[in-house]
Design an enzyme around this catalytic site. Structure first.
Site, PDB file in Angstrom:
ATOM      1  N   GLY A 126     -66.552  11.790 -54.547  1.00 57.59           N
ATOM      2  CA  GLY A 126     -66.772  11.753 -56.096  1.00 57.59           C
ATOM      3  C   GLY A 126     -66.039  13.153 -56.461  1.00 57.59           C
ATOM      4  O   GLY A 126     -66.384  13.695 -57.579  1.00 57.59           O
ATOM      5  N   ARG A 179     -70.673 -10.284 -56.447  1.00 53.95           N
ATOM      6  CA  ARG A 179     -69.639  -9.466 -56.990  1.00 53.95           C
ATOM      7  C   ARG A 179     -69.915  -9.380 -58.647  1.00 53.95           C
ATOM      8  O   ARG A 179     -70.049  -8.555 -59.457  1.00 53.95           O
ATOM      9  CB  ARG A 179     -68.366  -9.758 -57.024  1.00 53.95           C
ATOM     10  CG  ARG A 179     -68.004  -9.150 -55.411  1.00 53.95           C
ATOM     11  CD  ARG A 179     -66.407  -9.230 -55.315  1.00 53.95           C
ATOM     12  NE  ARG A 179     -65.889  -9.447 -54.006  1.00 53.95           N
ATOM     13  CZ  ARG A 179     -65.758  -8.196 -53.340  1.00 53.95           C
ATOM     14  NH1 ARG A 179     -65.785  -6.966 -53.912  1.00 53.95           N
ATOM     15  NH2 ARG A 179     -65.342  -8.147 -51.896  1.00 53.95           N
ATOM     16  N   ARG A 205     -64.734  -1.068 -54.644  1.00 54.07           N
ATOM     17  CA  ARG A 205     -64.875  -2.545 -54.490  1.00 54.07           C
ATOM     18  C   ARG A 205     -63.960  -3.212 -55.670  1.00 54.07           C
ATOM     19  O   ARG A 205     -63.615  -2.681 -56.489  1.00 54.07           O
ATOM     20  CB  ARG A 205     -66.538  -2.731 -55.174  1.00 54.07           C
ATOM     21  CG  ARG A 205     -67.642  -2.055 -54.462  1.00 54.07           C
ATOM     22  CD  ARG A 205     -68.065  -2.299 -53.011  1.00 54.07           C
ATOM     23  NE  ARG A 205     -68.577  -3.916 -53.267  1.00 54.07           N
ATOM     24  CZ  ARG A 205     -68.449  -4.701 -52.009  1.00 54.07           C
ATOM     25  NH1 ARG A 205     -68.070  -4.068 -50.826  1.00 54.07           N
ATOM     26  NH2 ARG A 205     -68.958  -5.851 -52.097  1.00 54.07           N
ATOM     27  N   ASN A 221     -58.683   2.923 -63.773  1.00 55.57           N
ATOM     28  CA  ASN A 221     -58.673   3.082 -62.473  1.00 55.57           C
ATOM     29  C   ASN A 221     -57.646   4.026 -62.028  1.00 55.57           C
ATOM     30  O   ASN A 221     -56.530   4.236 -62.680  1.00 55.57           O
ATOM     31  CB  ASN A 221     -58.313   1.770 -61.677  1.00 55.57           C
ATOM     32  CG  ASN A 221     -58.330   1.936 -60.059  1.00 55.57           C
ATOM     33  OD1 ASN A 221     -59.411   2.589 -59.499  1.00 55.57           O
ATOM     34  ND2 ASN A 221     -57.418   1.470 -59.252  1.00 55.57           N
ATOM     35  N   HIS A 223     -55.626   5.332 -58.459  1.00 60.26           N
ATOM     36  CA  HIS A 223     -55.172   4.688 -57.306  1.00 60.26           C
ATOM     37  C   HIS A 223     -54.157   5.905 -56.606  1.00 60.26           C
ATOM     38  O   HIS A 223     -53.209   6.419 -57.253  1.00 60.26           O
ATOM     39  CB  HIS A 223     -54.404   3.410 -57.681  1.00 60.26           C
ATOM     40  CG  HIS A 223     -54.099   2.735 -56.259  1.00 60.26           C
ATOM     41  ND1 HIS A 223     -55.021   2.122 -55.658  1.00 60.26           N
ATOM     42  CD2 HIS A 223     -52.840   2.715 -55.767  1.00 60.26           C
ATOM     43  CE1 HIS A 223     -54.280   1.585 -54.385  1.00 60.26           C
ATOM     44  NE2 HIS A 223     -53.035   1.864 -54.477  1.00 60.26           N
TER      45      HIS A 223
HETATM   46  C1  GAR Z   1     -59.219   8.656 -54.649  1.00 59.31           C
HETATM   47  O1  GAR Z   1     -58.141   9.341 -54.163  1.00 59.31           O
HETATM   48  C2  GAR Z   1     -58.819   7.361 -55.432  1.00 59.31           C
HETATM   49  O2  GAR Z   1     -57.487   7.686 -55.849  1.00 59.31           O
HETATM   50  C3  GAR Z   1     -59.099   6.400 -54.447  1.00 59.31           C
HETATM   51  O3  GAR Z   1     -60.346   6.809 -53.930  1.00 59.31           O
HETATM   52  C4  GAR Z   1     -60.315   8.068 -53.768  1.00 59.31           C
HETATM   53  C5  GAR Z   1     -61.684   8.687 -54.342  1.00 59.31           C
HETATM   54  O4  GAR Z   1     -61.948  10.008 -53.802  1.00 59.31           O
HETATM   55  N1  GAR Z   1     -59.249   5.157 -55.041  1.00 59.31           N
HETATM   56  C6  GAR Z   1     -58.853   3.797 -54.258  1.00 59.31           C
HETATM   57  O5  GAR Z   1     -58.156   4.143 -53.388  1.00 59.31           O
HETATM   58  C7  GAR Z   1     -59.018   2.902 -55.248  1.00 59.31           C
HETATM   59  N2  GAR Z   1     -58.140   1.785 -54.571  1.00 59.31           N
HETATM   60  P1  GAR Z   1     -63.082  10.945 -54.784  1.00 59.31           P
HETATM   61  O6  GAR Z   1     -64.117  10.144 -54.475  1.00 59.31           O
HETATM   62  O7  GAR Z   1     -63.053  12.120 -54.067  1.00 59.31           O
HETATM   63  O8  GAR Z   1     -62.977  10.864 -56.144  1.00 59.31           O
END
Ligand code: GAR
Length: 306
Positions: A126, A179, A205, A221, A223
């Site tokens: 988070g 889902r 998800r 989103n 990424h």
């Molecule tokens: C982040 O680095 C985000 O880019 C990635 O999860 C991490 C969450 O970190 N998202 C993905 O890989 C989506 N495909 P956080 O919980 O510390 O914000």
């Protein structure tokens, strides 16, 4: 009689919250939604325009005990309060000229300045969620997080929300296995909170068309790669495996195709000799925490203007 503010009331005082949420939803997708008002509010109609910052209430509002033509502005967001202006025009009529809120550019600017009502989805630590909350607190992002939804009970994101006093809901994918069903629940929760824009901040998800169409062009989103490179799971591991010298992070609009929607913003990050997953992830996340609030701050809330 002079034009003036006759009353400021919470929206819920005039409409059942459910009805108001539905009306706003209709207004976001169609030209307007017309809601009949009945007792005890009085007789008349409320019109939510496509310019959803504005709302007109026309008719007799009996609770004021006299004839009143009221025009209402949603002054603070979509659900905060109504300013009811009283004037000398006859009540109970339609077609008495344009609502100034829809025509006066200064009113439309007001719509742009209204804080973005955000819903956030997260699965793990988070840190991006908290970066958003901090950017809002610092005044760098004019927004309000209406609700966080997590799919892993007790995860870091949930703990951060509780510490920050932000409403949080848990939709455990182990309990809601379908889902589409889980996405429908997300849509329901966010709509009930009048969320305008949903941010997937580390949502691990795959989402279905139920969520994508529920917040069409308003689902964002983040990424951890420079898309279109390294879509899908473990983008950082993919980048290390490929031996690239530069990777980064991307903020994009979510479509039904995984990690393939229109790109809003990107930041590049070098891959250094000796990097492992943890060191590279840390460097990417530092950029994510800057990029995500910046990308949201740069959005024009076109859905408010139609
Ligand atoms: C982040 O680095 C985000 O880019 C990635 O999860 C991490 C969450 O970190 N998202 C993905 O890989 C989506 N495909 P956080 O919980 O510390 O914000």
């Amino acid at each position: 009689m002079e034009q003036g503010i006759a009353a400021v009331q919470p929206l819920q005082a005039l409409f059942k919250p459910r009805l108001a949420a539905d009306a706003l939803d209709v207004a976001m997708h169609h030209d307007r939604a017309v809601i009949p008002l009945g007792p005890p509010q009085g007789h008349g109609i409320a019109v939510y325009g496509k310019h959803i910052n504005a709302m007109g209430v026309v008719g007799k509002t009996l609770q004021f005990g006299r004839s009143l033509h009221a025009e209402a502005l949603l002054s603070q967001g979509l659900n905060q309060s109504l300013e009811i202006g009283e004037d000398s025009r006859q009540d109970g009529e339609m077609g008495h000229g344009p609502n100034p809120a829809l025509t006066d550019p200064s009113h439309n600017n007001r719509a742009d300045q209204t804080p973005l009502q955000l819903g956030v989805m997260a699965s793990g630590n988070g840190s991006n969620f908290e970066a958003l909350a901090q950017a809002i607190q610092a005044g760098d992002l004019n927004a309000r997080i209406q609700r966080l939804v997590v799919n892993n009970p007790g995860c870091g994101a949930q703990q951060r929300a509780e510490r920050l006093g932000i409403p949080v809901s848990v939709l455990d994918h182990r309990l809601i296995k379908d889902r589409r069903e889980l996405d429908a629940e997300l849509v329901r929760l966010f709509r009930a909170d009048r969320v305008e824009l949903v941010v997937m901040a580390g949502w691990m998800r795959i989402v279905t068309e139920v969520l994508v169409s529920g917040f069409s062009d308003r689902l964002i989103n983040i990424h951890p790669s420079l898309l279109p490179s390294f879509r899908g799971l473990d983008a950082i591991g993919q980048a290390l495996q490929a031996g690239v010298k530069v990777t980064g992070c991307t903020v994009h609009i979510v479509t039904e195709e995984l990690d393939a929607g229109p790109i809003l913003a990107q930041a590049a990050v070098p891959v250094l000799d000796g990097d492992d997953h943890a060191t590279l992830a840390k460097r990417i996340q530092e950029q994510e925490h800057l990029l995500l609030p910046k990308a949201l701050a740069g959005l024009k809330p076109t859905w408010r203007q139609g």
